[in-house]
Design a protein around this motif. Structure first.
Motif, mmCIF file in Angstrom:
data_model
loop_
_atom_site.group_PDB
_atom_site.id
_atom_site.type_symbol
_atom_site.label_atom_id
_atom_site.label_comp_id
_atom_site.label_asym_id
_atom_site.label_seq_id
_atom_site.Cartn_x
_atom_site.Cartn_y
_atom_site.Cartn_z
ATOM 1 N N HIS A 121 0.817 -1.214 0.000
ATOM 2 C CA HIS A 121 0.000 0.000 0.000
ATOM 3 C C HIS A 121 0.849 1.263 0.000
ATOM 4 O O HIS A 121 0.319 2.368 -0.083
ATOM 5 N N VAL A 122 2.164 1.121 0.130
ATOM 6 C CA VAL A 122 3.097 2.246 0.057
ATOM 7 C C VAL A 122 3.834 2.162 -1.276
ATOM 8 O O VAL A 122 4.385 1.120 -1.620
ATOM 9 N N VAL A 123 3.855 3.262 -2.014
ATOM 10 C CA VAL A 123 4.493 3.269 -3.332
ATOM 11 C C VAL A 123 5.758 4.118 -3.286
ATOM 12 O O VAL A 123 5.808 5.144 -2.608
ATOM 13 N N GLY A 124 6.796 3.665 -3.984
ATOM 14 C CA GLY A 124 8.074 4.358 -4.005
ATOM 15 C C GLY A 124 8.144 5.443 -5.061
ATOM 16 O O GLY A 124 7.184 5.681 -5.811
ATOM 17 N N PRO A 125 9.293 6.125 -5.170
ATOM 18 C CA PRO A 125 9.446 7.256 -6.086
ATOM 19 C C PRO A 125 9.223 6.913 -7.554
ATOM 20 O O PRO A 125 8.792 7.761 -8.329
ATOM 21 N N ALA A 126 9.526 5.678 -7.935
ATOM 22 C CA ALA A 126 9.368 5.266 -9.334
ATOM 23 C C ALA A 126 8.246 4.238 -9.492
ATOM 24 O O ALA A 126 8.252 3.443 -10.431
ATOM 25 N N GLY A 127 7.301 4.247 -8.560
ATOM 26 C CA GLY A 127 6.168 3.332 -8.642
ATOM 27 C C GLY A 127 6.404 1.973 -8.025
ATOM 28 O O GLY A 127 5.572 1.067 -8.144
ATOM 29 N N GLU A 128 7.528 1.793 -7.325
ATOM 30 C CA GLU A 128 7.824 0.500 -6.694
ATOM 31 C C GLU A 128 6.868 0.255 -5.518
ATOM 32 O O GLU A 128 6.477 1.181 -4.817
ATOM 33 N N ARG A 129 6.534 -1.005 -5.308
ATOM 34 C CA ARG A 129 5.737 -1.404 -4.148
ATOM 35 C C ARG A 129 6.328 -2.685 -3.556
ATOM 36 O O ARG A 129 6.695 -3.600 -4.307
ATOM 37 N N PRO A 130 6.431 -2.773 -2.221
ATOM 38 C CA PRO A 130 6.828 -4.047 -1.624
ATOM 39 C C PRO A 130 5.954 -5.181 -2.153
ATOM 40 O O PRO A 130 4.733 -5.037 -2.274
ATOM 41 N N GLY A 131 6.583 -6.284 -2.472
ATOM 42 C CA GLY A 131 5.882 -7.412 -3.079
ATOM 43 C C GLY A 131 6.148 -7.517 -4.570
ATOM 44 O O GLY A 131 5.984 -8.581 -5.152
ATOM 45 N N MET A 132 6.570 -6.413 -5.203
ATOM 46 C CA MET A 132 6.933 -6.463 -6.616
ATOM 47 C C MET A 132 8.235 -7.236 -6.801
ATOM 48 O O MET A 132 9.072 -7.295 -5.910
ATOM 49 N N THR A 133 8.413 -7.781 -7.996
ATOM 50 C CA THR A 133 9.703 -8.364 -8.332
ATOM 51 C C THR A 133 10.651 -7.253 -8.788
ATOM 52 O O THR A 133 10.228 -6.140 -9.132
ATOM 53 N N PHE A 134 11.919 -7.578 -8.795
ATOM 54 C CA PHE A 134 12.948 -6.659 -9.274
ATOM 55 C C PHE A 134 12.618 -6.190 -10.693
ATOM 56 O O PHE A 134 12.722 -5.002 -11.005
ATOM 57 N N ARG A 135 12.200 -7.114 -11.522
ATOM 58 C CA ARG A 135 11.871 -6.775 -12.903
ATOM 59 C C ARG A 135 10.661 -5.855 -12.979
ATOM 60 O O ARG A 135 10.668 -4.867 -13.727
ATOM 61 N N GLU A 136 9.630 -6.130 -12.197
ATOM 62 C CA GLU A 136 8.427 -5.290 -12.202
ATOM 63 C C GLU A 136 8.739 -3.870 -11.745
ATOM 64 O O GLU A 136 8.165 -2.902 -12.261
ATOM 65 N N ALA A 137 9.633 -3.743 -10.765
ATOM 66 C CA ALA A 137 9.970 -2.429 -10.225
ATOM 67 C C ALA A 137 10.872 -1.629 -11.150
ATOM 68 O O ALA A 137 10.994 -0.407 -10.997
ATOM 69 N N GLY A 138 11.513 -2.297 -12.112
ATOM 70 C CA GLY A 138 12.374 -1.606 -13.052
ATOM 71 C C GLY A 138 13.644 -1.058 -12.444
ATOM 72 O O GLY A 138 14.172 -0.038 -12.897
ATOM 73 N N THR A 139 14.159 -1.730 -11.421
ATOM 74 C CA THR A 139 15.372 -1.276 -10.746
ATOM 75 C C THR A 139 16.603 -1.513 -11.618
ATOM 76 O O THR A 139 16.697 -2.527 -12.314
ATOM 77 N N ASP A 140 17.543 -0.586 -11.560
ATOM 78 C CA ASP A 140 18.769 -0.684 -12.343
ATOM 79 C C ASP A 140 19.783 -1.551 -11.600
ATOM 80 O O ASP A 140 20.208 -1.203 -10.496
ATOM 81 N N PRO A 141 20.200 -2.679 -12.160
ATOM 82 C CA PRO A 141 21.172 -3.543 -11.486
ATOM 83 C C PRO A 141 22.484 -2.846 -11.156
ATOM 84 O O PRO A 141 23.173 -3.219 -10.201
ATOM 85 N N ALA A 142 22.836 -1.817 -11.927
ATOM 86 C CA ALA A 142 24.094 -1.104 -11.700
ATOM 87 C C ALA A 142 24.104 -0.359 -10.375
ATOM 88 O O ALA A 142 25.170 0.019 -9.876
ATOM 89 N N THR A 143 22.917 -0.139 -9.788
ATOM 90 C CA THR A 143 22.834 0.576 -8.504
ATOM 91 C C THR A 143 22.859 -0.379 -7.311
ATOM 92 O O THR A 143 22.745 0.064 -6.172
#
Length: 201
Positions: A121-143
């Motif tokens: 129910h809490v959304v992050g700066p780029a639309g991330e939500r706990p429970g999402m996969t790494f791929r769904e959240a679109g996180t950059d592996p380089a970070t």
């Protein structure tokens, strides 16, 4: 796995992910299920803070509840990478009960130091939500880097939406005990556990 009793129920969490999140107000097992289509957003974490909370907010139940009147507070012990501090936990009154939404740590001068979003129910700066996969959240592996100590086997990454927001991902199987980041195909399956805000520098 271990189980800790909290009032009438219990929760089971990996000892490498977090400690218990118990309070007299109730418990919610965060980031352990798929994100539903209707996520019922409570608030958003951005570079500036979590909803109305930020680094100028006093670390006190009274000050925090003045900003978030639909919430109640309790206490919790959380597992950080290198310590197990006490924190304030915020529960949102919703869905006929109490949903654990935020965990808050103190900072210098009696102000808020960190805010952890621990529910979908809490959304992050780029639309991330706990429970999402790494791929769904679109996180950059380089970070990302691999976690150590209590966060061994977790990927610790930056949100692509804010440099002062950290994302922690957990894995299953052998990757959960690894001292190096897994290959990309495994990294993409990681599950977002926490969205962690710290005051911008």
């Amino acid at each position: 796995m271990f189980s800790i009793k909290c009032g009438p129920g219990s929760i089971a969490l990996s000892s490498l992910v977090a400690l218990s999140a118990c309070s007299s107000a109730g418990v919610d097992t965060f980031a352990t299920r798929a994100v539903p289509q209707d996520s019922g957003t409570f608030l958003q974490i951005t570079a500036a803070g979590a909803g109305p909370l930020n680094g100028s907010t006093a670390y006190s139940s009274k000050a925090i509840l003045a900003q978030l009147p639909d919430y109640t507070t309790g206490s919790v012990i959380i597992g950080l990478e290198n310590s197990t501090p006490d924190a304030m936990v915020l529960f949102r009154k919703a869905y006929g009960g109490q949903v654990q939404a935020l965990q808050i740590l103190p900072g210098p001068g009696g102000k808020i130091g960190q805010i952890h979003g621990v529910t979908h129910h809490v959304v992050g700066p780029a639309g991330e939500r706990p429970g999402m996969t790494f791929r769904e959240a679109g996180t950059d592996p380089a970070t990302c880097r691999i976690g150590t100590n209590l966060w061994l086997g977790m990927a610790i990454c930056k949100s692509r939406g804010a440099p002062n927001v950290t994302l922690t991902y957990s894995f299953k199987g052998e990757a959960a005990m690894s001292s190096t980041l897994p290959p990309r195909q495994v990294l993409d399956t990681g599950e977002l556990q926490r969205i962690i805000w710290t005051p911008p520098t």
